[in-house]
Design an enzyme around this catalytic site. Structure first.
Site, PDB file in Angstrom:
ATOM      1  N   SER A  15     -24.289  13.727 -15.041  1.00  0.00           N
ATOM      2  CA  SER A  15     -22.896  13.296 -14.865  1.00  0.00           C
ATOM      3  C   SER A  15     -21.982  13.687 -16.026  1.00  0.00           C
ATOM      4  CB  SER A  15     -22.826  11.784 -14.687  1.00  0.00           C
ATOM      5  OG  SER A  15     -21.466  11.418 -14.592  1.00  0.00           O
ATOM      6  N   THR A  62     -22.269   6.166  -7.876  1.00  0.00           N
ATOM      7  CA  THR A  62     -22.473   7.485  -7.296  1.00  0.00           C
ATOM      8  C   THR A  62     -23.757   7.516  -6.473  1.00  0.00           C
ATOM      9  OG1 THR A  62     -22.381   9.860  -7.740  1.00  0.00           O
ATOM     10  CG2 THR A  62     -23.555   8.518  -9.377  1.00  0.00           C
ATOM     11  N   LYS A  66     -23.477   4.448  -3.012  1.00  0.00           N
ATOM     12  CA  LYS A  66     -22.080   4.190  -2.612  1.00  0.00           C
ATOM     13  C   LYS A  66     -21.957   3.295  -1.376  1.00  0.00           C
ATOM     14  CE  LYS A  66     -19.999   8.374  -4.518  1.00  0.00           C
ATOM     15  NZ  LYS A  66     -19.143   9.531  -4.273  1.00  0.00           N
ATOM     16  N   ASP A 102     -12.457   8.594  -4.168  1.00  0.00           N
ATOM     17  CA  ASP A 102     -12.862   9.978  -3.852  1.00  0.00           C
ATOM     18  C   ASP A 102     -11.854  10.654  -2.923  1.00  0.00           C
ATOM     19  OD1 ASP A 102     -15.203  10.196  -5.343  1.00  0.00           O
ATOM     20  OD2 ASP A 102     -16.473   9.428  -3.730  1.00  0.00           O
ATOM     21  N   GLY A 127     -19.331  19.416   7.238  1.00  0.00           N
ATOM     22  CA  GLY A 127     -20.181  18.358   6.705  1.00  0.00           C
ATOM     23  C   GLY A 127     -19.696  17.004   7.192  1.00  0.00           C
ATOM     24  N   ALA A 128     -20.606  16.034   7.211  1.00  0.00           N
ATOM     25  CA  ALA A 128     -20.240  14.687   7.690  1.00  0.00           C
ATOM     26  C   ALA A 128     -20.960  13.623   6.870  1.00  0.00           C
ATOM     27  CB  ALA A 128     -20.576  14.555   9.169  1.00  0.00           C
ATOM     28  N   GLY A 130     -21.339  11.522   2.890  1.00  0.00           N
ATOM     29  CA  GLY A 130     -20.495  10.582   2.160  1.00  0.00           C
ATOM     30  C   GLY A 130     -19.186  11.195   1.689  1.00  0.00           C
ATOM     31  N   ALA A 131     -19.240  12.386   1.120  1.00  0.00           N
ATOM     32  CA  ALA A 131     -18.016  13.016   0.611  1.00  0.00           C
ATOM     33  C   ALA A 131     -17.079  13.361   1.766  1.00  0.00           C
ATOM     34  CB  ALA A 131     -18.369  14.266  -0.198  1.00  0.00           C
ATOM     35  N   ARG A 152     -24.088  20.175  10.825  1.00  0.00           N
ATOM     36  CA  ARG A 152     -25.399  20.575  11.348  1.00  0.00           C
ATOM     37  C   ARG A 152     -25.881  19.546  12.355  1.00  0.00           C
ATOM     38  NH1 ARG A 152     -29.916  20.945   6.782  1.00  0.00           N
ATOM     39  NH2 ARG A 152     -29.310  18.751   6.562  1.00  0.00           N
TER      40      ARG A 152
END
Ligand code: NAP
Length: 280
Positions: A15, A62, A66, A102, A127-128, A130-131, A152
């Protein structure tokens, strides 16, 4: 009196947050300190109890905590609830209040690049996880014209839309469809780890069909320029890496904890310095 702020995650070694937050505290002559702690998933409940017991003033959360941390907090704001994840917690007189910076951090970095008005933009999120949830919910709350998700595992994209995307008319695409129809979007956002160090040769989506001027945004910041962004740049795309989001989410957390605005340029420089030794 100096306050302590911490980051909890697992693993935590990589980090950049402690260097970045401590530089901002020093710059404003605040006697506070930020430290990271490696907390294994089985120890999360005890770690939050420890944070309460010690009166730690606030913390970041993180991967992989989360979502799970939410059950141990006293209150969670609306945006974090809709995202389904918390990355920042304020300790207000013993009450732990969770929020998520975020998505807003991402939005600020995108606005800076694109120059304001996003409401007429057609956006594809790749993408699906957390971010992606933070990015998609925040862009939906902002009110973009179109917000589609390619993943995916299509069930996860469907769940993201059902849970968090309420305003834009949204579709789920396979990665193959996304590659075929990429030209239909103004902004493509990679929220997967594909292309991240050490697997820097991989790209999340072929770019054959994009048109010059498309915005390509990658949440990855190690490396600063992924192969996907490089290929996009060669095709005339405007590119945005993940460092702006990283700095902005940290700056927003700093503001929530201290009520003061940190020097974001300093935070960015500190993060980039910290990254130097680690970039492949
Ligand atoms: P996550 O919850 O594990 O989600 C990962 C997503 O990527 C899922 O949609 C997953 O698809 C997809 N994916 C992973 N490997 C894939 C592959 N080989 N092929 C196709 N799809 C693949 O992870 P996250 O927390 O969202 O983080 C994702 C990325 O965002 C990481 O690189 C992280 O460093 C970055 N990030 C950056 C910032 C910043 O401040 N810049 C903040 C947060 C995250 P499935 O659903 O099919 O598994």
């Amino acid at each position: 009196m100096g306050k302590l702020f911490v980051l909890i995650g697992h693993p935590i070694g990589h980090s950049l947050s402690p260097e970045m937050q401590n530089a901002a505290f020093r710059d404003l002559n605040l006697p506070h300190h930020y430290e990271s702690f490696d907390v294994k998933p089985d120890d999360l409940e005890k770690a939050v109890a420890g944070i309460r017991a010690m009166g730690i003033a606030g913390f970041n959360v993180t991967v992989p905590h989360k979502v799970n941390v939410m059950q141990y907090l006293d209150e969670i704001d609306q945006e974090a609830k809709r995202i389904g994840a918390v990355n920042t917690v304020m300790n207000q007189d013993g009450r732990l209040l969770g929020t998520n910076t975020d998505g807003q951090g991402y939005l600020q970095s995108l606005e800076e690049k694109v120059g304001g008005e996003l409401s007429e933009k057609r956006v594809l999120v790749i993408g699906a996880g957390g971010a992606a949830r933070g990015v998609a919910v925040t862009l939906d709350l902002y009110g973009v014209k179109q917000l589609d998700i390619a993943n995916r595992t299509s069930e996860r994209a469907t769940a993201l839309i059902q849970d968090g995307v309420h305003h834009a008319a949204s579709q789920v695409l396979t990665l193959e469809q996304a590659a075929q129809f990429a030209y239909r979007y103004d902004i493509l956002i990679n929220t997967t780890p594909i292309g991240m160090s050490p697997n820097t040769d991989a790209i999340p989506l072929p770019l054959d069909s994009i048109t010059p001027g498309t915005v390509l945004s990658d949440l990855i910041y190690n490396p600063l320029q992924t192969k996907w962004l490089l290929k996009g740049e060669q095709k005339g795309a405007l590119t945005l890496n993940g460092i702006g989001m990283f700095v902005a989410q940290g700056a927003l957390a700093f503001e929530r904890w201290t009520g003061k605005s940190p020097d974001r340029d300093l935070m960015r420089q500190t993060a980039l310095e910290g990254l130097k030794g680690r970039e492949l």
